[in-house]
Design an enzyme around this catalytic site. Structure first.
Site, short mmCIF file in Angstrom:
data_model
loop_
_atom_site.label_atom_id
_atom_site.label_comp_id
_atom_site.label_asym_id
_atom_site.label_seq_id
_atom_site.Cartn_x
_atom_site.Cartn_y
_atom_site.Cartn_z
N ARG B 132 10.11 21.19 6.61
CA ARG B 132 9.33 20.58 5.52
C ARG B 132 9.88 19.23 5.05
O ARG B 132 9.66 18.83 3.92
CB ARG B 132 9.23 21.53 4.32
N LYS B 154 3.19 5.90 6.82
CA LYS B 154 2.13 6.65 7.49
C LYS B 154 2.65 7.19 8.80
O LYS B 154 3.16 6.43 9.63
CB LYS B 154 0.93 5.75 7.78
N GLU B 196 -1.63 -8.37 14.13
CA GLU B 196 -1.32 -7.76 12.83
C GLU B 196 -0.55 -8.75 11.95
O GLU B 196 -0.68 -8.73 10.72
CB GLU B 196 -0.52 -6.47 13.00
N LYS B 237 3.09 -6.20 3.60
CA LYS B 237 2.69 -4.81 3.68
C LYS B 237 3.43 -3.98 2.63
O LYS B 237 2.83 -3.13 1.96
CB LYS B 237 2.95 -4.25 5.08
N GLU B 247 -2.77 5.33 -0.49
CA GLU B 247 -4.02 4.79 0.02
C GLU B 247 -5.25 5.27 -0.76
O GLU B 247 -6.20 5.78 -0.20
CB GLU B 247 -4.21 5.14 1.49
N ASN B 255 -6.55 -2.35 6.25
CA ASN B 255 -7.47 -1.98 7.32
C ASN B 255 -8.38 -3.12 7.74
O ASN B 255 -9.33 -2.91 8.51
CB ASN B 255 -8.31 -0.77 6.89
N HIS B 258 -9.89 -3.18 11.11
CA HIS B 258 -9.60 -1.89 11.74
C HIS B 258 -10.81 -0.98 11.89
O HIS B 258 -10.81 -0.11 12.74
CB HIS B 258 -8.49 -1.17 10.97
N HIS B 262 -11.20 0.08 15.45
CA HIS B 262 -11.08 1.47 15.91
C HIS B 262 -12.29 1.90 16.73
O HIS B 262 -12.17 2.62 17.71
CB HIS B 262 -10.91 2.42 14.72
N HIS B 276 -4.33 -1.98 20.88
CA HIS B 276 -4.68 -1.85 19.46
C HIS B 276 -4.83 -3.23 18.79
O HIS B 276 -5.82 -3.50 18.12
CB HIS B 276 -3.64 -1.01 18.73
#
Lengths: 379, 379
Positions: B132, B154, B196, B237, B247, B255, B258, B262, B276
């Site tokens: 955990r 993330k 990016e 960032k 978020e 994003n 993105h 995506h 990407h």
């Protein structure tokens, strides 16, 4: 408005678990599953609800809960897994997550765990991991789940290296503990859950343990004493969790009986031969006997603990467990593998008396081994 | 003591990401992998370190990092996965978690992600879920990972329903961005990461975008301009993440490019056909063109964005992508499936100009479709 509604149900006990912005209510009382829709819709109106449950629980409660959700304008999708500890695995975790994604559960929607501890742990971890966290409601259907796994935010699955080694801390937004749902449980399962109820008395609430010694038959029979026992247990756990959400300190007290207990469960292959609460009952009796042997608590308290557990029908000694178990070396290995190991030192919850448990670090493995040998020889 | 050591390395830039008790440092500069042991040992002396990496990165950097860890009294165990997006799956997640458990990584130990974004996302989720939550250090080896996936916490894996749909928010305790390690990257991969970098200028830092227009060749060449570009990107960032860790608001600005991106990546099957960052480059150019078409930003700004991306060698239009892609209906479906969908409404990051992006909720699907049709027809 919600207050008026609460007051209409004087037979419902409400506890608030104080965790700042993650505080949530635990509601305890009969018939709560019939109100699941209304209760959830107050928090997340119009949400989609992925109901994770097992096949047995689904037969008993799914139709009730689904109908309640629809009546409140929510959109339920059931996700049904096989009953039993084996569903707490990576494969079923993937299946549940995929099913929740297929049901288009988004960040403002809800995952509802309808079932015992296995379903709660599995669904909770799925909710924690789905889109990196969606809201989670617990509807525990066993006594064990109502007093233990539904409070505190621990979720997870098992690995081939041991139980609960993979998971997340993920607090529910609501717990619905329907006390009447427990009437459908087999006696043995109810009794297993009762071991965890007794645990809260042993940890830090001697008057509660004394109350249980007097009232246990009413708790088993149902009615107000059962609700009070569940509420006292949840409040005890909630108080400990609020003090120590991530288990760096005090929360370890909740593991009273669990280090011995987990070793025995593992030794019995996590089978129906030894239910979790039964293992905890033996583990708590052992923790008190070991404490007495170390001169920490009186032999009278250790006898009193074992006597009450035995009175309700729980096992208190290794010889009470049917079938073969590992020898002392095997049990020592299983104890060392327990996840509560920290840099190889053995940490146990021991007691100075009933209601006076404490965290004992650096327990001497030699003394532990001698104790286990003596336990094995004892009649 | 640690301050003296820092001062000895004037070529290292240190950023602190302010997230209260989960604040951590990002160190950027050449040769940091050689210092990984010393840097980690300061935070977790004597720890076991599970090094999650991929086979290609292992060939280039594992020996260096392992030696550095041993020299600092740490105990490394490598866990090597196959390179590529396919490793971000449930099966490899289970393998990594099991390998970390076999290496006896406990709560006070460390998981080190040595690799690009795939390794960082996978190892980060494994660290989040293991017992955990165990501590996590990022050693990103690609430009994309250094400026994007290594900052913000993330982590996650892919599901058959889409990318990054399963995971956790789990902040690292340290990020070691070795700028010299980028010299071993193929140009195309470096360029993909550069998309990016440019994104941070387009979001809210017009002077940085103008600086990149002048200095991009030095960033590609290496040296101080590269470190400055990485540091500015990470700081941008980090500032957004500190404002909005989970978020729910501002973080969505990251994003930019993105949602279109995506959909294109999914349409190209997440293959080497479209990296990407390349997809994000097309997506950003599209976001600006769509913004100009809606009268939100000037056509000049949209042209300037596309011109710079094209100058460094990035694609800016669907027709720049080799091979077949879904038609407009197919792209619309992929956009609707994106996880940033909220109750079915389409949310996009659009712009009022360079450095003036914003969250546009309830974008009209009909206008979006018309735009995509026009894009397809454009030369």
């Amino acid at each position: 408005m919600s207050h008026v509604a609460e007051e209409l149900r004087a037979d419902i006990t409400r506890l608030n678990v104080g965790l700042g912005e993650r505080a949530y209510d635990i509601l305890i009382g009969p018939g709560l599953f019939h109100e699941a829709g209304e209760r959830i819709a107050r928090l997340r109106p119009g949400a989609r609800v992925g109901i994770v449950t097992d096949r047995h629980v689904a037969e008993r409660h799914l139709a009730t809960v689904e109908a309640a959700l629809r009546a409140a304008g929510l959109t339920p999708t059931p996700v049904i897994v096989e009953p039993g500890e084996k569903s707490k695995c990576f494969r079923v975790f993937e299946e549940v997550v995929d099913a929740l994604l297929a049901a288009r559960i988004e960040r403002r929607d809800v995952v509802l765990a309808l079932g015992g501890g296995v379903v709660g742990d599995l669904a909770g971890f799925a909710a924690a991991a789905l889109r990196r966290g969606v809201d989670f409601v617990q509807a525990p259907t066993s006594l064990l789940a109502q007093v233990d796994s539904s409070v505190g935010g621990k979720t997870g699955i098992n690995s081939r290296h041991g139980k609960n080694l993979v998971g997340a801390f993920h607090q529910p937004i609501l717990v619905l503990a329907d006390s009447a749902a427990l009437d459908t449980l087999p006696l043995r399962e109810f009794r297993s859950g009762y071991a965890e109820v007794a645990k809260y008395g042993l940890i830090d609430n001697a008057p509660f343990f004394a109350w249980l010694e007097r009232k246990w038959q009413e708790v088993f029979a149902g009615g107000p004493a059962r609700i009070e026992a569940i509420a006292t247990s949840c409040a005890s756990k909630a108080a400990v969790v609020a003090r120590d959400e991530k288990e760096t300190g005090d929360r370890a007290l909740l593991n009273l009986g669990h280090t011995f207990g987990h070793a025995l469960e593992a030794g019995a292959g996590f089978s129906q031969r030894l239910l979790h609460g039964e293992a905890v009952a033996v583990g708590m009796a052992q923790a008190f006997r070991f404490s007495a042997r170390q001169g920490l608590c009186s032999p009278e308290d250790a006898l009193r603990v074992a006597a009450h557990l035995k009175t309700v029908g729980l096992p208190t000694r290794i010889r009470d467990i049917p079938g073969d178990l590992p020898d002392t070396d095997g049990l020592m290995d299983l104890i060392a593998q327990d996840k509560k190991v920290s840099r190889g030192a053995l940490t146990f919850i021991l007691a100075r008396g009933i209601g006076r448990s404490f965290i004992a670090r650096d327990v001497d493995p030699a003394e532990l081994r001698a104790f286990l040998e003596a336990e094995r020889g004892a009649i």
